[in-house]
Design a protein around this motif. Sequence first.
Motif, PDB file in Angstrom:
ATOM      1  N   ILE A 157      -5.650  -8.984  14.887  1.00 45.91           N
ATOM      2  CA  ILE A 157      -4.767  -8.086  14.852  1.00 45.91           C
ATOM      3  C   ILE A 157      -5.321  -7.067  16.064  1.00 45.91           C
ATOM      4  N   GLU A 158      -6.377  -6.601  16.140  1.00 43.98           N
ATOM      5  CA  GLU A 158      -6.932  -5.554  16.942  1.00 43.98           C
ATOM      6  C   GLU A 158      -6.669  -6.261  18.213  1.00 43.98           C
ATOM      7  N   LYS A 159      -6.946  -7.302  18.682  1.00 50.12           N
ATOM      8  CA  LYS A 159      -6.563  -7.926  20.107  1.00 50.12           C
ATOM      9  C   LYS A 159      -5.001  -7.536  20.623  1.00 50.12           C
ATOM     10  N   PHE A 160      -4.316  -7.770  19.822  1.00 46.49           N
ATOM     11  CA  PHE A 160      -2.874  -7.271  20.062  1.00 46.49           C
ATOM     12  C   PHE A 160      -2.614  -5.993  19.911  1.00 46.49           C
ATOM     13  N   ALA A 161      -3.423  -5.096  19.259  1.00 42.73           N
ATOM     14  CA  ALA A 161      -3.254  -3.813  19.012  1.00 42.73           C
ATOM     15  C   ALA A 161      -3.661  -3.036  20.403  1.00 42.73           C
ATOM     16  N   TYR A 162      -4.666  -3.889  20.992  1.00 41.72           N
ATOM     17  CA  TYR A 162      -5.338  -3.322  22.082  1.00 41.72           C
ATOM     18  C   TYR A 162      -4.426  -3.742  23.533  1.00 41.72           C
ATOM     19  N   ALA A 163      -4.054  -4.812  23.359  1.00 43.45           N
ATOM     20  CA  ALA A 163      -3.037  -5.422  24.412  1.00 43.45           C
ATOM     21  C   ALA A 163      -2.035  -4.747  24.724  1.00 43.45           C
ATOM     22  N   VAL A 164      -1.183  -4.418  23.582  1.00 41.32           N
ATOM     23  CA  VAL A 164       0.215  -3.853  23.432  1.00 41.32           C
ATOM     24  C   VAL A 164       0.419  -2.798  22.209  1.00 41.32           C
ATOM     25  N   PRO A 165      -0.235  -1.315  22.704  1.00 37.78           N
ATOM     26  CA  PRO A 165      -0.581  -0.420  21.712  1.00 37.78           C
ATOM     27  C   PRO A 165       0.765  -0.253  20.585  1.00 37.78           C
ATOM     28  N   ASP A 166       1.941  -0.103  21.167  1.00 34.63           N
ATOM     29  CA  ASP A 166       3.059  -0.007  20.416  1.00 34.63           C
ATOM     30  C   ASP A 166       3.783  -1.129  19.774  1.00 34.63           C
ATOM     31  N   ILE A 167       2.520  -2.196  19.601  1.00 41.42           N
ATOM     32  CA  ILE A 167       3.258  -3.488  19.062  1.00 41.42           C
ATOM     33  C   ILE A 167       3.527  -3.099  17.463  1.00 41.42           C
ATOM     34  N   LYS A 168       4.643  -3.901  17.124  1.00 39.44           N
ATOM     35  CA  LYS A 168       4.658  -3.846  15.406  1.00 39.44           C
ATOM     36  C   LYS A 168       4.114  -5.131  14.862  1.00 39.44           C
ATOM     37  N   VAL A 169       3.502  -5.023  13.900  1.00 35.81           N
ATOM     38  CA  VAL A 169       2.806  -6.201  13.147  1.00 35.81           C
ATOM     39  C   VAL A 169       3.199  -6.735  11.969  1.00 35.81           C
ATOM     40  N   VAL A 170       3.374  -7.908  11.801  1.00 39.03           N
ATOM     41  CA  VAL A 170       3.954  -8.444  10.515  1.00 39.03           C
ATOM     42  C   VAL A 170       3.173  -9.243  10.096  1.00 39.03           C
ATOM     43  N   THR A 171       2.236  -9.091   9.029  1.00 35.20           N
ATOM     44  CA  THR A 171       1.015  -9.759   8.597  1.00 35.20           C
ATOM     45  C   THR A 171       1.379 -10.805   7.452  1.00 35.20           C
ATOM     46  N   VAL A 172       1.394 -12.074   7.682  1.00 33.87           N
ATOM     47  CA  VAL A 172       1.731 -13.065   6.688  1.00 33.87           C
ATOM     48  C   VAL A 172       0.522 -13.529   5.576  1.00 33.87           C
ATOM     49  N   LEU A 173       0.571 -13.339   4.592  1.00 31.92           N
ATOM     50  CA  LEU A 173      -0.700 -13.471   3.581  1.00 31.92           C
ATOM     51  C   LEU A 173      -0.141 -14.447   2.364  1.00 31.92           C
ATOM     52  N   PRO A 174      -1.331 -15.120   1.791  1.00 34.47           N
ATOM     53  CA  PRO A 174      -1.141 -15.512   0.663  1.00 34.47           C
ATOM     54  C   PRO A 174      -0.682 -14.681  -0.255  1.00 34.47           C
ATOM     55  N   LYS A 175       0.278 -14.918  -1.326  1.00 31.31           N
ATOM     56  CA  LYS A 175       0.618 -14.127  -2.467  1.00 31.31           C
ATOM     57  C   LYS A 175      -0.658 -13.462  -3.246  1.00 31.31           C
ATOM     58  N   ASP A 176      -1.538 -14.083  -3.455  1.00 30.47           N
ATOM     59  CA  ASP A 176      -2.577 -13.760  -4.354  1.00 30.47           C
ATOM     60  C   ASP A 176      -3.678 -12.845  -3.482  1.00 30.47           C
ATOM     61  N   TYR A 177      -3.501 -12.539  -2.270  1.00 29.73           N
ATOM     62  CA  TYR A 177      -4.311 -11.975  -1.450  1.00 29.73           C
ATOM     63  C   TYR A 177      -3.799 -10.591  -0.770  1.00 29.73           C
ATOM     64  N   VAL A 178      -2.596 -10.103  -1.184  1.00 27.43           N
ATOM     65  CA  VAL A 178      -1.975  -9.091  -0.575  1.00 27.43           C
ATOM     66  C   VAL A 178      -2.651  -8.012  -0.928  1.00 27.43           C
ATOM     67  N   GLU A 179      -2.954  -7.616  -2.118  1.00 26.68           N
ATOM     68  CA  GLU A 179      -3.684  -6.506  -2.599  1.00 26.68           C
ATOM     69  C   GLU A 179      -5.214  -6.716  -2.018  1.00 26.68           C
ATOM     70  N   GLY A 180      -5.679  -7.836  -1.938  1.00 30.72           N
ATOM     71  CA  GLY A 180      -7.375  -7.911  -1.410  1.00 30.72           C
ATOM     72  C   GLY A 180      -7.426  -7.551   0.017  1.00 30.72           C
ATOM     73  N   TRP A 181      -6.312  -7.978   0.798  1.00 27.44           N
ATOM     74  CA  TRP A 181      -6.177  -7.473   2.285  1.00 27.44           C
ATOM     75  C   TRP A 181      -6.192  -6.064   2.647  1.00 27.44           C
ATOM     76  N   LYS A 182      -5.488  -5.309   1.604  1.00 24.71           N
ATOM     77  CA  LYS A 182      -5.409  -4.112   1.758  1.00 24.71           C
ATOM     78  C   LYS A 182      -6.735  -3.321   1.258  1.00 24.71           C
ATOM     79  N   SER A 183      -7.357  -3.972   0.132  1.00 19.08           N
ATOM     80  CA  SER A 183      -8.699  -3.273  -0.088  1.00 19.08           C
ATOM     81  C   SER A 183      -9.500  -3.509   1.436  1.00 19.08           C
TER      82      SER A 183
END
Length: 230
Positions: free
Chosen positions: A30-56
């Motif tokens: 994600i950092e590569k895209f944020a650096y390339a296009v600073p105002d980019i909007k990111v949609v991150t698709v995750l396994p259902k059981d790992y959404v909270e884990g990714w937030k952590s």
Amino acid sequence: MAAGHGSRMGAAIPKQFIELEGKPILQRTIEKFAYAVPDIKVVTVLPKDYVEGWKSLCNQNNFYFPQQLVEGGITRFHSVRNALSRIPDGALVAIHDGVRPLVTPELIRRMFERMSRERAIIPVLPSVDTLKAVRAEKDQDGKTVLHSIPGVVLDRSEIYRAQTPQIFHSEDIKRAYEQAYDTAFTDDASVAEKMNIPLSYIEGERYNIKITTKDDLDFAKAILSLEIMV
């Protein structure tokens, strides 16, 4: 796209959350895209059981880049479709594998720039190996045996390997993903192609690998260590 469980890695957690030189692989991507296009909007698709884990994980690593989090589906096709439901019309959509953290901001920017005159851009690399058409079958002992497929000759000069990100206009790719699922859909370009959306190509990057196995992870660590040394 980070909804897979990464069984081929053989790790206790999905590969996108494994640490790569101090950061989760997905964060580096994600950092590569944020650096390339600073105002980019990111949609991150995750396994259902790992959404909270990714937030952590994001909190633990002080990674606060804004993301819309979406639960994945039963296949990659369905996961992309879920994400596209969050995308407005009139946008450019770059669909990228969450486990390709070595893509460069330069490639991302060049691809977006090309979209002013293209319907879709796909990064590809020519095959450098001699290609053989083989079929994997199980013998009577259950072992996998490879057999050549008679009459099939592959011309290496016409074979290219597709990478991501693959970039589309939002109206095009959302319409393409309204199609019924087909096992022939191996990437987003194949979905778009069946809808007769014209594809254009750009030379990809040798190190833009998809981290799938432990060997891939070791290779990525080696590349990053060289960058750090330089």
